[in-house]
Write an enzyme that holds these catalytic residues in place. Structure first.
Site, PDB file in Angstrom:
ATOM      1  N   THR A  65      15.034 -22.250 -78.707  1.00 17.14           N
ATOM      2  CA  THR A  65      15.035 -23.118 -77.538  1.00 17.14           C
ATOM      3  C   THR A  65      15.058 -24.549 -78.014  1.00 17.14           C
ATOM      4  OG1 THR A  65      13.787 -23.964 -75.642  1.00 17.14           O
ATOM      5  CG2 THR A  65      12.505 -22.944 -77.362  1.00 17.14           C
ATOM      6  N   ILE A  66      15.822 -25.387 -77.325  1.00 16.94           N
ATOM      7  CA  ILE A  66      15.827 -26.799 -77.706  1.00 16.94           C
ATOM      8  C   ILE A  66      14.488 -27.448 -77.390  1.00 16.94           C
ATOM      9  CG2 ILE A  66      18.324 -26.981 -77.381  1.00 16.94           C
ATOM     10  CD1 ILE A  66      17.731 -28.622 -74.833  1.00 16.94           C
ATOM     11  N   ASP A  67      13.699 -26.849 -76.484  1.00 13.26           N
ATOM     12  CA  ASP A  67      12.427 -27.452 -76.072  1.00 13.26           C
ATOM     13  C   ASP A  67      11.314 -27.297 -77.105  1.00 13.26           C
ATOM     14  OD1 ASP A  67      13.477 -28.313 -73.673  1.00 13.26           O
ATOM     15  OD2 ASP A  67      12.840 -26.541 -72.563  1.00 13.26           O
TER      16      ASP A  67
ATOM     17  N   ARG B 123      10.917 -29.138 -69.857  1.00 13.53           N
ATOM     18  CA  ARG B 123      10.297 -28.753 -68.589  1.00 13.53           C
ATOM     19  C   ARG B 123       8.777 -28.866 -68.635  1.00 13.53           C
ATOM     20  NH1 ARG B 123      11.753 -25.785 -64.321  1.00 13.53           N
ATOM     21  NH2 ARG B 123      13.777 -25.341 -65.266  1.00 13.53           N
TER      22      ARG B 123
ATOM     23  N   HIS C  13      22.913 -31.279 -70.384  1.00 14.23           N
ATOM     24  CA  HIS C  13      23.381 -30.200 -71.246  1.00 14.23           C
ATOM     25  C   HIS C  13      24.090 -30.680 -72.495  1.00 14.23           C
ATOM     26  CE1 HIS C  13      22.416 -27.978 -67.604  1.00 14.23           C
ATOM     27  NE2 HIS C  13      22.357 -26.916 -68.363  1.00 14.23           N
TER      28      HIS C  13
END
Length: 341
Positions: free
Chosen positions: A125-127, A171, A271
């Site tokens: 995940t980029i997060d 998020r 994105h």
């Protein structure tokens, strides 16, 4: 043994590198056979199974996205979802699954493991918010992209003496905002873990203008003002119950303009952070994860996820991975306070 490989959730740089490593080692060293599950858990529900062999993974190392496709389908929310997944695997002779994904994809993997389906997880995940691993692949590339954008925005902000608000993904966790903001020399960094005071933000902005310096504000999409609510453009939910974020950057720019009387503009990277060629680090990490995931399958150590701890790749139970997201430690955020404002 026949092993299925799927990529779920949002795409990120490094997915193809992981798929490549899994197939190459699995076939050449372990004698395993592989199939790809198309479009994440949707393919597991609907029978989207395709061949996956060494020729299929040649040349994909530097490619972004995923050759298998992805989706945010949640089989646990589908009627008879677990039974349908089991039927798909049995119909295609699949003995085990390697699920590559973030907290949602891995959460489904953990639920399926509890139902007796053999699953090994790989964190992406980029997060960078998956519990149990120091880093996920995709994160480094996203930070590099965001940092380059901030570098470019400095010059146009200075030319027009205006505030530029840069909205990045994140998020529940502010890892991208914090890393790219510090690396890019931002004056304000706002993250979901630390509700922010709009008056304080405006004070920092005005302090920059006093020395004729155009301020850069980096804000994670999930950042929330004190005594306020998350700002979103679209309140609809995906199958995992998540709101489709974006909007905090525009809201903040309006607040800054209204309170300071000086122009503020917003750049939403969106994105762009997910796309394109993976960084060297993400290729390296994804490859290591893929190799170790094959080891876990070959040793039948199911219900686990491969993880990075320091420089070592270890295995952790999937049940521990799904207890919550890994956010930025407040102490780490506070460590960089001298650079804010």
């Amino acid at each position: 043994m026949r092993v299925g490989v799927l990529t779920g959730g949002g795409d990120c740089p490094g997915l193809n590198a992981a798929i490549r490593a899994i197939v190459r080692k699995g076939v050449q060293e372990c004698g395993l056979e592989f199939v790809g599950v198309r479009d994440g858990w949707r393919g597991a529900l609907e029978g989207g199974i395709v061949p996956l062999d060494i020729p299929a993974v040649r040349g994909i190392l530097p490619r972004g996205g995923t050759i298998l496709g992805s989706s945010r389908t949640n089989p646990i929310k589908s009627e008879d979802g677990v039974a349908r997944v089991r039927e798909t695997l049995e119909a295609h002779g699949v003995d085990a699954l390697i699920a590559i994904g973030g907290e949602d994809t891995l959460g489904v993997g953990a639920a399926l493991a509890d139902e007796g389906i053999d699953v090994v997880g790989v964190p992406k995940t980029i997060d960078n918010d998956v519990t149990g691993t120091d880093y996920t692949f995709g994160f480094d590339t996203a930070v590099n992209i965001a940092t380059e954008a901030i570098d470019r925005l400095h010059t146009t902000a200075e030319s027009h003496t205006r505030t530029l608000v840069v909205e990045v993904m994140g998020r529940h966790a502010g890892w991208i905002a914090l890393h790219s903001g510090i690396a890019g020399g931002a004056n304000v960094i706002l993250i979901p873990e630390q509700p922010f005071d709009v008056d304080q933000v405006c004070e920092w902005v005005e302090n920059r203008f006093k020395i004729r310096y155009a301020p850069i504000v980096v804000v994670a999409e999930g950042a929330v003002p004190k005594e306020g609510q998350m700002v979103v453009k679209d309140s609809s939910l995906d199958e995992f119950g998540h709101v489709r974020l974006s909007g905090i950057g525009e809201w903040l720019a309006r607040e800054i303009s209204g309170r300071t009387g000086k122009e503020a503009r917003t750049t939403v990277l969106g994105h762009i952070q997910r796309g394109g060629t993976p960084s060297a680090f993400d290729r390296w990490l994804a490859t290591r994860f893929g190799l170790r995931a094959v080891d876990a399958v070959y040793e039948r150590d199911f219900g686990t996820m491969v993880a990075l701890r320091g420089t070592d790749i270890v295995r952790v139970p999937l049940s521990e991975v799904t207890v919550g997201t890994k956010g930025v430690d407040p102490a780490l955020y506070a460590e960089f306070g001298v650079f804010f404002g």
